[in-house]
Design a protein around this motif. Structure first.
Motif, short mmCIF file in Angstrom:
data_model
loop_
_atom_site.label_atom_id
_atom_site.label_comp_id
_atom_site.label_asym_id
_atom_site.label_seq_id
_atom_site.Cartn_x
_atom_site.Cartn_y
_atom_site.Cartn_z
N GLY A 474 0.65 -1.61 -0.21
CA GLY A 474 0.35 -0.31 -0.14
C GLY A 474 1.01 1.42 -0.34
O GLY A 474 0.97 2.07 -0.70
N LYS A 475 1.89 0.91 0.67
CA LYS A 475 2.98 2.38 0.62
C LYS A 475 3.47 2.24 -0.44
O LYS A 475 3.92 4.32 -0.90
N LYS A 476 3.55 1.54 -1.43
CA LYS A 476 4.21 0.97 -2.58
C LYS A 476 2.70 1.60 -3.59
O LYS A 476 3.54 1.45 -4.72
N LYS A 477 1.57 1.89 -3.34
CA LYS A 477 1.00 2.70 -4.41
C LYS A 477 0.77 1.16 -5.33
O LYS A 477 -0.20 1.24 -6.38
N PHE A 478 0.67 0.04 -4.70
CA PHE A 478 -0.31 -0.86 -5.15
C PHE A 478 -1.29 -0.93 -3.81
O PHE A 478 -1.01 -1.90 -2.82
N TYR A 479 -2.54 -1.58 -4.38
CA TYR A 479 -3.21 -1.14 -3.10
C TYR A 479 -4.37 -2.64 -3.85
O TYR A 479 -4.92 -3.15 -4.19
N LEU A 480 -3.88 -4.04 -2.51
CA LEU A 480 -4.51 -4.68 -2.51
C LEU A 480 -5.79 -5.09 -1.78
O LEU A 480 -6.02 -4.57 -0.98
N LYS A 481 -7.20 -5.81 -2.08
CA LYS A 481 -8.48 -5.62 -1.78
C LYS A 481 -8.12 -6.39 -0.66
O LYS A 481 -8.72 -5.92 0.73
N ASN A 482 -7.11 -7.73 -0.06
CA ASN A 482 -7.48 -8.48 0.42
C ASN A 482 -5.82 -9.29 0.74
O ASN A 482 -5.48 -9.36 0.08
N ALA A 483 -5.20 -9.60 2.52
CA ALA A 483 -4.47 -10.77 2.12
C ALA A 483 -4.83 -11.49 1.32
O ALA A 483 -2.62 -12.18 0.87
N SER A 484 -5.32 -11.87 0.87
CA SER A 484 -5.65 -13.81 0.31
C SER A 484 -4.86 -12.78 -1.22
O SER A 484 -4.64 -14.14 -2.05
N VAL A 485 -5.34 -11.87 -1.83
CA VAL A 485 -4.79 -11.03 -3.35
C VAL A 485 -2.94 -11.78 -3.40
O VAL A 485 -2.71 -11.75 -3.71
N ILE A 486 -2.85 -11.61 -2.98
CA ILE A 486 -1.03 -12.14 -2.47
C ILE A 486 -0.88 -13.21 -2.78
O ILE A 486 -0.43 -13.57 -3.70
N GLU A 487 -2.01 -14.29 -1.82
CA GLU A 487 -1.57 -15.63 -2.40
C GLU A 487 -1.47 -15.51 -4.09
O GLU A 487 -1.81 -16.75 -4.17
N LYS A 726 7.20 -10.19 -7.38
CA LYS A 726 8.06 -11.20 -7.50
C LYS A 726 8.02 -11.33 -5.05
O LYS A 726 8.56 -12.31 -4.37
N ALA A 727 7.29 -10.29 -5.73
CA ALA A 727 8.11 -10.14 -3.38
C ALA A 727 6.35 -11.37 -2.58
O ALA A 727 6.68 -11.15 -2.04
N SER A 728 5.59 -11.25 -3.82
CA SER A 728 4.57 -11.79 -3.12
C SER A 728 4.85 -13.57 -3.49
O SER A 728 4.45 -13.93 -2.13
N LYS A 729 5.87 -13.84 -4.42
CA LYS A 729 6.12 -15.17 -4.14
C LYS A 729 6.86 -15.42 -3.44
O LYS A 729 7.23 -16.73 -1.92
N LYS A 730 7.91 -14.11 -2.38
CA LYS A 730 9.01 -14.21 -2.27
C LYS A 730 8.56 -14.09 0.07
O LYS A 730 9.18 -15.18 0.85
N ALA A 731 6.86 -13.91 -0.22
CA ALA A 731 5.61 -13.87 1.49
C ALA A 731 5.36 -15.41 1.19
O ALA A 731 5.34 -16.03 2.65
N THR A 778 8.40 -13.25 11.07
CA THR A 778 7.39 -12.20 9.18
C THR A 778 8.00 -11.26 9.26
O THR A 778 8.22 -10.72 7.53
N THR A 779 7.85 -10.51 9.88
CA THR A 779 7.48 -9.01 9.92
C THR A 779 8.83 -7.98 8.74
O THR A 779 9.42 -8.05 8.45
N LEU A 780 9.89 -9.26 10.09
CA LEU A 780 11.50 -8.27 9.71
C LEU A 780 12.15 -8.93 8.21
O LEU A 780 12.71 -8.48 6.81
N ALA A 781 11.40 -9.81 7.91
CA ALA A 781 11.47 -11.19 6.32
C ALA A 781 10.60 -10.19 5.13
O ALA A 781 11.58 -9.50 4.47
N THR A 782 9.76 -10.24 5.35
CA THR A 782 8.70 -8.87 4.67
C THR A 782 9.47 -7.45 4.53
O THR A 782 9.48 -7.41 3.28
N ASN A 783 10.08 -7.00 5.55
CA ASN A 783 10.55 -6.54 5.11
C ASN A 783 11.90 -5.96 4.64
O ASN A 783 12.18 -5.06 3.73
N MET A 784 12.11 -6.39 4.36
CA MET A 784 13.49 -6.72 4.06
C MET A 784 13.38 -7.57 2.66
O MET A 784 14.27 -6.52 1.54
N ILE A 785 12.15 -7.80 2.16
CA ILE A 785 12.54 -8.42 0.63
C ILE A 785 11.35 -6.96 0.08
O ILE A 785 11.66 -6.99 -0.88
N CYS A 786 10.63 -5.66 0.75
CA CYS A 786 9.99 -4.24 0.05
C CYS A 786 10.81 -3.82 -0.28
O CYS A 786 10.90 -2.75 -0.49
#
Length: 790
Positions: A474-487, A726-731, A778-786
């Motif tokens: 969301g901060k990167k201006k890619f706004y998703l409806k919910n978390a399941s969209v990432i998967e 790519k970030a979604s796959k890494k997640a 999980t928080t640190l890892a997602t921050n690192m990939i982004c």
């Protein structure tokens, strides 16, 4: 013999009422049963025994709802016929509550639909205001045991109450744990004479006294959850916890009663305290992530504002202020509540109410946020600033979106369930072994296994990883409806792009006119017609005609995928494809063109040489390595040769596709087991976006908000699309690593627990620490990939 109420389960006492061979504690419960029976809702009692609440006397309590100035502040929507309200119902606690509240229309046909948010304990009800008033609705809810909590000052207090509740329970458990540990010191330090001779029994019963509120108040949620799960035939993660607490409490109580020892009250209170500490940390962290998404990640949509000098400018929706005059084009969403000033309003409120019948509005009438204008252009005055969170709620409303359920979440639930069965089996086998090997260790082994192997860490891995990435994207201006969209995004193997307004930019284009010159009157009529349309080509052409005045149209129609038709006085104009304006010869067939006819006479065409988005070739070359790519456009093949030179050779091209054709093309790919992501402009592509596994709408400088899409991408970030995928796959990789870490932790802990080397209190400390460590990882890892994303 005491009897219990069939409806609420309370003891009837001296006021027992018999009806239909059933016992009730009061006339209120009897009345609710009669309501359910007469409306064929008796199966409510099959979901859970005695599921109801005692209806309270509420006569006169809600008289304030007769005041329209008060109800206007409570209602989300009110068009004179349909009203929508979101009520906080504290008594929502189980599946039977959800069932009866979502079947209100069977109790009263005036209730059109109702949706329960179990986590927030709210129900969103749409009802016919000409058949039932808000006050009558609230009284009926109270009558069946679901009295709402209504506060004008702080209406959405449900989540705050939950937070305070867990704080109270955590405080009680912490106080008891500290005191029990203090009272256990004589035994820890083996002060035999002092302990055995004088105060042994006093200290033991004090520890028992501290453990009672800890178990039956602080730990009651684990028992309730386990009980409801077992009644529903489900083994949830609270079953082994509740079993462990029960064994510890019963064994410890038996020991002090029969003077066999001091029990395990220190382990018991410590277990509950650390469990609640882990749950408190989880709730606070996830609430923070949700807060960031709901209120800070604003959609990059805009609206046209008309200033006092009649000049039009595009502003972002959250810059709208009360009193602003707004221009709403055809097929555009109304972002705020307002008053209609000019134009013929035909508003589709299906995104809000679920009713597809458009509503005709006249000048001076009120318009509500969330409606879509269907008949030309209108002007309105904003009554208040935009509620961005309301648009978020509208976008996330499951009633109006296609169910694209994530299989990964189901996998998590499945793992938790199998894990619980395995834990119970291991605990039983280990206890049976130690019963013969060393009976003194049976209790410690059994409780340690149940505590150390709780799959909480597994259950936390997915929501925290996806929730944190949702916030970052969301901060990167890619706004998703919910978390399941990432998967779903991580599973995509085919990406479809619309052309106009998606891979081309709306801001710049080289436009040439070929044909008979337009008279000034025709140019004015053309501009007024284009003013009502939101199509990218219409917007560009409208800017080209800026020097001409605006004329009020008598009639306006937009034919999706074809063109526009308008009347003003005795004149008629048609704008669109060659076939639409009935022009058989098309000298500009090799180019994107908009054809014009005035009063049934063909005039000419505007030829567009599109400007493609920055970094388009690089984006396609990056995606071409892993995905099947295609261009799906409603335009002709005029620029096919140019695109073939610019884009990878494996890209497929499909032109002259109508909106229904795009939808069918995507459906055909899905039938070939393809996971499809569609990227469009949110206008003519609504059907295709809804059909695709992941629908992404590009937002530039127009209000393209549509509940049909799963994500909104700011046009300025279009070239970074591969990074987001790519970030979604890494997640997903992070979640799998979290599962592995949790598995290693549980196997290690189980080894020490089964062999009798792990005390229950140590297990109680380690279990929430493992959950917290998973959240931190999980928080640190997602921050690192982004961090690498620009």
């Amino acid at each position: 013999m005491k009897s219990t109420c069939y409806h609420c389960g309370d003891e009837c006492g001296s006021t027992t009422i018999r009806f239909d061979e059933k016992t009730f504690c009061c006339n209120g419960c009897k009345a609710v049963f009669e309501i359910f029976s007469s409306n064929d809702l008796s199966c409510y009692y099959d979901l859970q025994q005695s599921p109801g609440a005692i209806p309270r006397e509420v006569e006169g309590k809600y008289d304030f709802l007769d005041n329209t100035s008060i109800t206007e502040k409570l209602l989300e929507f009110d068009d004179g016929k349909t009203q929508i309200i979101n009520l906080y119902i504290p008594h929502i606690h189980c599946s039977s509550c959800i069932w009866v509240l979502e079947n209100l229309n069977k109790l009263n046909p005036a209730a059109i639909s109702s949706q329960v948010n179990f986590g927030k304990k709210t129900v969103r009800i749409s009802f016919s205001s000409d058949r039932i008033s808000l006050k009558e609705l609230v009284l009926q809810l109270s009558g069946i045991g679901y009295e709402p909590y209504i506060s004008l000052e702080d209406y959405s207090t449900g989540s705050k109450k939950i937070s305070r509740d867990i704080i109270y329970k955590l405080g009680v458990a912490g106080f008891a744990f500290g005191n029990v540990m203090f009272l256990s010191f004589p035994e820890y330090f083996e002060v035999n004479e002092y302990w055995l001779e004088q105060y042994k029994h006093l200290f033991r019963w004090l520890m028992f006294a501290f453990s009672v509120p800890t178990v039956f108040y602080s730990g009651k949620d684990y028992f309730i959850s386990a009980y409801k799960g077992l009644r529903s035939g489900l083994l949830n993660i609270d079953v082994p916890i509740a079993l462990g607490i029960s064994v510890l409490f019963i064994r410890s109580t038996a020991e002090i009663i029969f003077d066999l020892g001091s029990g395990f009250f220190d382990s018991l209170t410590g277990l509950i305290f650390f469990l609640l500490l882990g749950r408190f940390f989880q709730q606070k962290t996830y609430a923070f992530l949700s807060f960031e998404r709901d209120y800070r990640s604003y959609f990059p949509i805009a609206i046209t504002k008309i200033d006092p000098d009649k000049k039009e400018e595009s502003i972002q929706v959250y810059d709208i202020k009360q009193g602003d005059r707004l221009l709403i084009r055809n097929e555009e969403l109304i972002p705020v509540d307002g008053i209609l000033i000019n134009g013929n309003a035909l508003v589709d409120y299906s995104f809000v109410t679920g009713e597809s019948n458009p509503v005709q509005k006249s000048s001076g009438e009120k318009l509500f946020a969330g409606g879509k204008q269907l008949s030309g252009v209108i002007e309105m005055e904003a009554l208040k600033s935009v509620e961005q969170s309301y648009l978020t709620q509208l976008w996330s409303n499951d009633v109006f979106s296609k169910d694209k359920t994530s299989r990964f979440q189901t996998l998590t639930d499945s793992i938790s369930k199998r894990f619980t069965i395995a834990v119970l089996a291991i605990a039983a086998i280990a206890s049976l072994y130690w019963m013969f090997a060393d009976p003194s260790k049976v209790l410690n082994v059994f409780t340690a296994v149940l505590i150390i192997a709780c799959p909480c860490a597994i259950a936390l891995a997915s929501p925290f990883t996806l929730g944190n990435l949702l916030r970052i994207l969301g901060k990167k201006k890619f706004y998703l409806k919910n978390a399941s969209v990432i998967e779903q995004l991580a599973k995509v193997d085919t990406i479809i792009f619309d052309k106009t307004g998606t891979i081309t930019t709306n801001n710049t284009a080289n436009i040439l006119y070929e044909g008979n010159p337009l008279s000034e009157e025709e140019a004015v009529l053309l501009k007024s017609t284009l003013r009502a349309s939101n199509h990218p080509l219409s917007r560009q052409l409208y800017e080209l005609l800026a020097e001409y005045d605006i004329r009020t149209l008598d009639d306006y129609k937009e034919y999706v995928g074809k063109g526009l038709e308008a009347h003003a006085g005795s004149h008629k104009i048609k704008v669109g494809s060659a076939a639409f304006v009935e022009q058989s010869s098309n000298s500009g067939s090799d180019n994107t063109a908009v054809h014009i006819s005035a009063d049934d006479h063909y005039k000419g065409q505007f030829i567009f040489h599109n400007e493609y988005r920055q970094g388009l070739p690089e984006l396609f070359n990056s995606l071409d390595r892993e995905y099947e790519l295609a261009i799906l456009s409603g335009d002709n093949e005029g620029e096919k040769a140019y695109l073939q030179q610019m884009l990878p050779v494996n890209t497929s091209f499909h032109f002259n596709r109508k909106p229904d054709g795009k939808l069918e093309d995507i459906k055909s790919l899905q039938q070939q087991d393809k996971t499809v992501m569609m990227i469009g402009d949110g206008l003519n592509d609504a059907g295709a976006l809804a059909q695709s596994d992941v629908g992404v709408a590009i937002s530039e400088d127009v209000n393209v908000f549509s509940p049909a899409c799963d994500a909104i991408l700011d046009a300025s970030k279009f070239r970074f699309l591969p990074d987001y995928i790519k970030a979604s796959k890494k997640a997903i990789g992070i979640i799998k690593w979290s599962f592995l870490l949790s598995l290693i932790y549980n196997i290690t802990g189980l080894y020490f627990a089964v062999t009798g080397q792990l005390q229950p209190v140590i297990a109680a400390i380690l279990m929430p620490l493992s959950s917290i460590s998973i959240v931190v990882f999980t928080t640190l890892a997602t921050n690192m990939i982004c961090r690498k994303m620009k």
